[in-house]
Scaffold this active site. Structure first.
Site: not given
Ligand code: NAD
Ligand code: UDP
Length: 312
Positions: A11, A103, A106, A146, A150
């Site tokens: 991602g 898990g 762990k 979401y 979280k």
């Molecule tokens: P993104 O959507 O680009 O990346 C998420 C990645 O997780 C993607 O590659 C997607 O294919 C993968 N994914 C989703 N569900 C999955 C699953 N069940 N199993 C395996 N892979 C899965 O988003 P991002 O902006 O890179 O965010 C990454 C993390 O950071 C997320 O957890 C997001 O909640 C957190 N986050 C991001 C921001 C932001 O502003 N970018 C802010 C707060 C939190």
């Protein structure tokens, strides 16, 4: 050489993390189901012998013979349009998926970091937001899959810590932008930049007075790595850039930086859209000696350069 598992590694943020950790000599296993991630983000890493890409959904358990030392759990769609697309899967990723990864940690005695979010503060009544603030979240609204997902993920992390002595790290990430955001990501910076570059209308939701604080992804990835490496500190800790702007200001800035002919149009504000958001990063400064270095204009110029390449 430590072996590090990054879920969601293909991602936006995950791909930067994979690259930085490989550059510092670690072995990286990237686990992704490619829901919002893309092979394009990590294709330049595939030739590295220390990089392994595995297509896997964290909702299913994952086992490996290889000893895992650290896990960064990023797997979850982050853009409202994507996390609401299949809201029940979003809840599953943050509950069943998180339990699977805890898990795994762990089993391996691994340290595990959760990519939590400023969304756990909801539509905040405290401003700026400190880690001590418990939040103001609508548990039944369209963002709840979401936000509440979280929140329960943080709960699970702390229960595994208390019950099983797991070494946890919890980062509350505020709005992050930069290269490798998907063109169809749907979040504000990528929307405004692609609209500006194509001279299309810039879509402000609501009156544009709502605020966000934007952190460049390279700063954010550095913060996550510092948190993972810090001894004796679980967090939660805010990671973000405290420079706060209204959506109207960011639209005007992007129009100016791209030299676009786009006009601003106003569309309905999505339900439960937080009115303001700015991190208090005192704790990150104190505990991690971390604060963002990239100025908004510089980060936006880099991001605009990236989008110019991909949408030409
Ligand atoms: P993104 O959507 O680009 O990346 C998420 C990645 O997780 C993607 O590659 C997607 O294919 C993968 N994914 C989703 N569900 C999955 C699953 N069940 N199993 C395996 N892979 C899965 O988003 P991002 O902006 O890179 O965010 C990454 C993390 O950071 C997320 O957890 C997001 O909640 C957190 N986050 C991001 C921001 C932001 O502003 N970018 C802010 C707060 C939190
Ligand atoms: N937003 C907007 N136009 C867009 C996309 C988003 O005005 O094309 C607004 C959105 O309503 C919110 C802010 O920009 O107030 C940030 O939205 P984003 O989806 O990037 O992140 P989040 O709401 O999760 O902070």
């Amino acid at each position: 050489m430590p072996t590090i598992l990054i879920t969601g590694g293909a991602g936006f943020i995950g791909s930067h993390l994979c690259k930085k950790l490989l550059e510092s000599g670690d072995k990286v296993i990237c686990l992704d189901n490619f829901f919002t991630g893309s092979k394009k983000n990590i294709k330049h890493l595939l030739a590295d012998n220390n990089f392994l890409l595995i297509e896997h959904d964290i909702i299913e358990p994952y086992f490996t013979q290889e000893k895992i030392d650290q896990i960064y759990n990023l797997a979850c769609p982050a853009s409202p349009i994507h996390y609401q697309f299949n809201s029940i899967r979003t809840v599953k990723a943050n509950t069943v998926g998180v339990i699977n990864m805890l898990g795994l940690a762990k089993l391996h005695g691994a340290r595990i970091l959760q990519a939590s979010t400023s969304e756990i503060y909801g539509d905040p009544t405290e401003h700026p937001q400190k880690e001590s603030y418990w939040g103001n979240v609508n548990s039944i609204g369209p963002r709840a899959c979401y936000d509440e997902g979280k929140r329960v993920a943080e709960t699970l992390f702390f229960d595994y810590h208390r019950k099983h002595g797991l070494e946890i790290r919890v980062a509350r990430i505020f709005n992050t932008y930069g290269e490798n955001m998907a063109e169809n990501d749907g979040r504000v910076v990528s929307n405004f930049i692609t609209q500006a570059l194509l001279n299309k209308d810039i879509t402000i939701y609501g009156d544009g007075a709502q605020t966000r604080s934007f952190c460049h992804v390279s700063d954010l990835a550095d913060g996550l790595i510092k948190l993972m490496g810090r001894q004796g500190f679980t967090g939660p800790v805010n990671l973000g850039n405290p420079v706060e702007l209204t959506m109207k200001q960011i639209a005007e800035k992007i129009i100016a930086l791209t030299g676009s002919k786009s006009k601003i149009v106003y569309q309905p504000l999505p339900k439960d859209d937080p009115r303001k958001r700015r991190p208090d990063i005192t704790l990150a400064k104190e505990k991690l000696n971390w604060q963002p270095k990239v100025k908004l204009d510089d980060g936006l110029k880099k991001t605009i350069g990236y989008f110019r390449e991909i949408i030409k």
